[in-house]
Design a protein around this motif. Structure first.
Motif, PDB file in Angstrom:
ATOM      1  N   ALA A  62      -5.645  16.677  21.976  1.00  0.00           N
ATOM      2  CA  ALA A  62      -4.330  17.266  21.728  1.00  0.00           C
ATOM      3  C   ALA A  62      -3.889  18.153  22.890  1.00  0.00           C
ATOM      4  O   ALA A  62      -2.711  18.154  23.266  1.00  0.00           O
ATOM      5  N   ILE A  63      -4.826  18.900  23.480  1.00  0.00           N
ATOM      6  CA  ILE A  63      -4.488  19.736  24.642  1.00  0.00           C
ATOM      7  C   ILE A  63      -4.069  18.858  25.812  1.00  0.00           C
ATOM      8  O   ILE A  63      -3.074  19.140  26.489  1.00  0.00           O
ATOM      9  N   PHE A  64      -4.801  17.783  26.061  1.00  0.00           N
ATOM     10  CA  PHE A  64      -4.423  16.858  27.138  1.00  0.00           C
ATOM     11  C   PHE A  64      -3.033  16.284  26.900  1.00  0.00           C
ATOM     12  O   PHE A  64      -2.218  16.198  27.818  1.00  0.00           O
ATOM     13  N   LEU A  65      -2.759  15.891  25.659  1.00  0.00           N
ATOM     14  CA  LEU A  65      -1.441  15.330  25.356  1.00  0.00           C
ATOM     15  C   LEU A  65      -0.341  16.375  25.505  1.00  0.00           C
ATOM     16  O   LEU A  65       0.763  16.057  25.954  1.00  0.00           O
ATOM     17  N   ALA A  66      -0.626  17.605  25.116  1.00  0.00           N
ATOM     18  CA  ALA A  66       0.387  18.659  25.231  1.00  0.00           C
ATOM     19  C   ALA A  66       0.700  18.972  26.696  1.00  0.00           C
ATOM     20  O   ALA A  66       1.844  19.233  27.047  1.00  0.00           O
ATOM     21  N   LEU A  67      -0.320  18.935  27.531  1.00  0.00           N
ATOM     22  CA  LEU A  67      -0.110  19.279  28.937  1.00  0.00           C
ATOM     23  C   LEU A  67       0.449  18.127  29.765  1.00  0.00           C
ATOM     24  O   LEU A  67       1.348  18.326  30.572  1.00  0.00           O
ATOM     25  N   TRP A  68      -0.087  16.921  29.566  1.00  0.00           N
ATOM     26  CA  TRP A  68       0.268  15.829  30.459  1.00  0.00           C
ATOM     27  C   TRP A  68       0.926  14.642  29.775  1.00  0.00           C
ATOM     28  O   TRP A  68       1.305  13.687  30.444  1.00  0.00           O
ATOM     29  N   GLY A  69       1.085  14.673  28.477  1.00  0.00           N
ATOM     30  CA  GLY A  69       1.742  13.576  27.771  1.00  0.00           C
ATOM     31  C   GLY A  69       3.243  13.762  27.761  1.00  0.00           C
ATOM     32  O   GLY A  69       3.791  14.343  26.833  1.00  0.00           O
ATOM     33  N   LYS A  70       3.921  13.284  28.787  1.00  0.00           N
ATOM     34  CA  LYS A  70       5.352  13.530  28.932  1.00  0.00           C
ATOM     35  C   LYS A  70       6.212  12.528  28.163  1.00  0.00           C
ATOM     36  O   LYS A  70       7.343  12.822  27.839  1.00  0.00           O
TER      37      LYS A  70
END
Length: 185
Positions: A62-70
């Protein structure tokens, strides 16, 4: 603070909440008492794998998606992950109906609240429209507008200061010319 950073902070609180939850369950073992959950040897691997997936892998993804999931699809997946976490947290609190555990009273309500806040923020983040020309979200655009306004104010203040200095210098020049005229007469 933009929405992405807020969500990362909340997911970090989730991981810390899981650590506090685990510590609260295991602490009685230090005094020789029975801990809350004693897995049987046949199911210990499955339980450990499931808890690793829920307590660490889900928040990290979820952190990866929040930061880099545009893209919108990544944002929707992030909403689904927050829904899974919030649902599991609230369902886990339903266990109090059968067996109330006062040790978890401080951890679980906060985790449920964090989950609900995170779910609402992720829905708002998923609904944001991206500005395709610039490649920024509405949230980023608002921050950039604020920065542009601040720069415009600073430029205006600098111009005003320059004008004041010019007027002061021009005024000094007029005074010195007037003095020279009176001295020559």
């Amino acid at each position: 603070m933009n929405r992405q950073i807020e969500m990362v902070v909340l997911w970090t609180l989730v991981i810390m909440g899981f650590l506090a939850h685990t510590m609260a369950d295991v602490m009685p073992a230090f005094w020789g008492e029975q801990i809350v959950t004693m897995p049987t040897p046949a199911h210990s691997r499955e339980l450990i794998a499931m808890m690793l997936g829920v307590c660490y892998t889900l928040p990290v993804l979820a952190i990866f998606l929040a930061l880099w999931g545009k893209h919108k699809a990544w944002r929707v997946i992030h909403v689904l992950l927050t829904f899974i976490f919030t649902a599991l947290c609230l369902l886990h609190m339903l266990e109090w109906i059968d067996e109330f555990n006062p040790v978890q009273l401080t951890v679980m309500p906060l985790m449920g609240l964090i989950g609900l806040i995170l779910f609402v923020k992720s829905i708002k983040y998923a609904r944001e429209k991206r500005n395709t020309e610039v490649g920024e979200t509405e949230n980023d655009a608002d921050e950039n507008e604020d920065t542009d306004e601040n720069e415009a104010r600073e430029d205006a203040n600098e111009e005003q200061t320059n004008d004041n200095e010019a007027q002061a210098t021009h005024g000094e020049t007029k005074e010195s010319e007037a003095e020279e005229n009176t001295n020559t007469k």
